[in-house]
Design a protein around this motif. Structure first.
Motif, PDB file in Angstrom:
ATOM      1  N   UNK A   5       1.079  -1.149  -0.069  1.00 27.80           N
ATOM      2  CA  UNK A   5      -0.206   0.164  -0.048  1.00 27.80           C
ATOM      3  C   UNK A   5       0.821   1.266  -0.063  1.00 27.80           C
ATOM      4  N   UNK A   6       0.471   2.351  -0.662  1.00 24.74           N
ATOM      5  CA  UNK A   6       1.345   3.571  -0.829  1.00 24.74           C
ATOM      6  C   UNK A   6       1.511   4.421   0.527  1.00 24.74           C
ATOM      7  N   UNK A   7       0.165   4.345   1.017  1.00 24.60           N
ATOM      8  CA  UNK A   7       0.013   5.097   2.325  1.00 24.60           C
ATOM      9  C   UNK A   7      -0.942   4.391   3.374  1.00 24.60           C
ATOM     10  N   UNK A   8      -0.223   3.442   4.035  1.00 24.17           N
ATOM     11  CA  UNK A   8      -1.028   2.629   4.969  1.00 24.17           C
ATOM     12  C   UNK A   8      -1.651   3.647   5.888  1.00 24.17           C
ATOM     13  N   UNK A   9      -2.867   3.285   6.326  1.00 25.33           N
ATOM     14  CA  UNK A   9      -3.667   4.402   7.460  1.00 25.33           C
ATOM     15  C   UNK A   9      -4.587   5.448   6.591  1.00 25.33           C
ATOM     16  N   UNK A  10      -4.550   5.537   5.566  1.00 24.28           N
ATOM     17  CA  UNK A  10      -5.299   6.440   4.891  1.00 24.28           C
ATOM     18  C   UNK A  10      -6.661   6.181   4.454  1.00 24.28           C
ATOM     19  N   UNK A  11      -6.999   4.953   4.698  1.00 27.78           N
ATOM     20  CA  UNK A  11      -8.489   4.145   4.535  1.00 27.78           C
ATOM     21  C   UNK A  11      -8.445   3.913   2.985  1.00 27.78           C
ATOM     22  N   UNK A  12      -7.337   3.951   2.087  1.00 30.20           N
ATOM     23  CA  UNK A  12      -7.700   3.759   0.843  1.00 30.20           C
ATOM     24  C   UNK A  12      -6.637   2.726   0.428  1.00 30.20           C
ATOM     25  N   UNK A  23      -2.008  -7.581  -0.323  1.00 29.12           N
ATOM     26  CA  UNK A  23      -1.094  -7.249   0.543  1.00 29.12           C
ATOM     27  C   UNK A  23      -1.461  -5.664   1.142  1.00 29.12           C
ATOM     28  N   UNK A  24      -1.770  -4.986   0.057  1.00 30.21           N
ATOM     29  CA  UNK A  24      -2.227  -3.654   0.397  1.00 30.21           C
ATOM     30  C   UNK A  24      -3.447  -3.410   1.292  1.00 30.21           C
TER      31      UNK A  24
END
Length: 195
Positions: A5-12, A23-24
């Motif tokens: 994931x490109x930005x874990x924690x952004x809910x996207x 994985x993301x």
């Protein structure tokens, strides 16, 4: 794909290439600030396909449901998505460190261990998965299908739609060391048709 994931924690759920991989999705579920039950579903366009994991997938640290056939237009009689490890010395989902996790309708193959519930956690449900078989039903060895170090979990069930298939295991199909775990109705040492 198998990118992170490109930005874990952004809910996207989105990789740098703007696609959502298993994985993301697992990284986002683990990063959820609200510890509610997340569900990972698969686009109907990839049903019948296989995800080749380049390394072990993330540990599961929050309540999660993974349903390989959630988008199937017809009731499935087996897994709709395959998840294949990089080799037989690597686990697919190494540690489930959360309660109330459900994994269903996946074909998990080529790994040392498909999944393992950590001690101190409980209520893992595994149903209608194939261990050591591809999504097409051909043998693809796995050392151990499932390890239960936690408690109060269910592998399989009393109806045919809940049974898991454990095939091509080079060590043990299931290892149980926790308490009050139920292993019922599964097919062990056979292929997907029970033979």
């Amino acid at each position: 794909g198998d990118a992170v994931d490109d930005a874990p924690g952004d809910d996207v759920c989105a990789t740098a290439g703007a696609v959502c991989t298993l994985r993301a999705a697992m990284q986002e579920a683990n990063s959820d600030l609200v510890p509610d039950a997340d569900e990972i579903i698969f686009d109907a366009g990839i049903l019948g396909g296989t995800i080749d994991a380049g390394s072990a997938l993330p540990d599961v640290t929050q309540q999660l449901r993974i349903d390989g056939c959630s988008e199937s237009p017809i009731p499935p009689d087996g897994p709709c998505i395959g998840v294949r490890g990089p080799d037989t010395s690597t686990s697919i989902i190494p540690n489930i460190q959360a309660d109330d996790v459900v994994i269903r309708f996946l074909a998990l193959s080529r790994a040392s261990v498909a999944t393992s519930l950590s001690s101190g956690n409980q209520r893992l449900t595994l149903e209608n998965n194939w261990f050591g078989l591809t999504v097409a039903g051909t043998p693809d060895p796995i050392a151990t299908g499932a390890v239960l170090n936690g408690d109060d979990s269910t592998i399989g069930g009393s109806s045919g739609g809940e049974a898991n298939v454990f095939a091509a295991a080079t060590s043990e199909a299931i290892l149980v060391s926790g308490d009050d775990n139920q292993v019922q109705g599964n097919l062990i040492g056979v292929e997907e048709d029970g033979i």
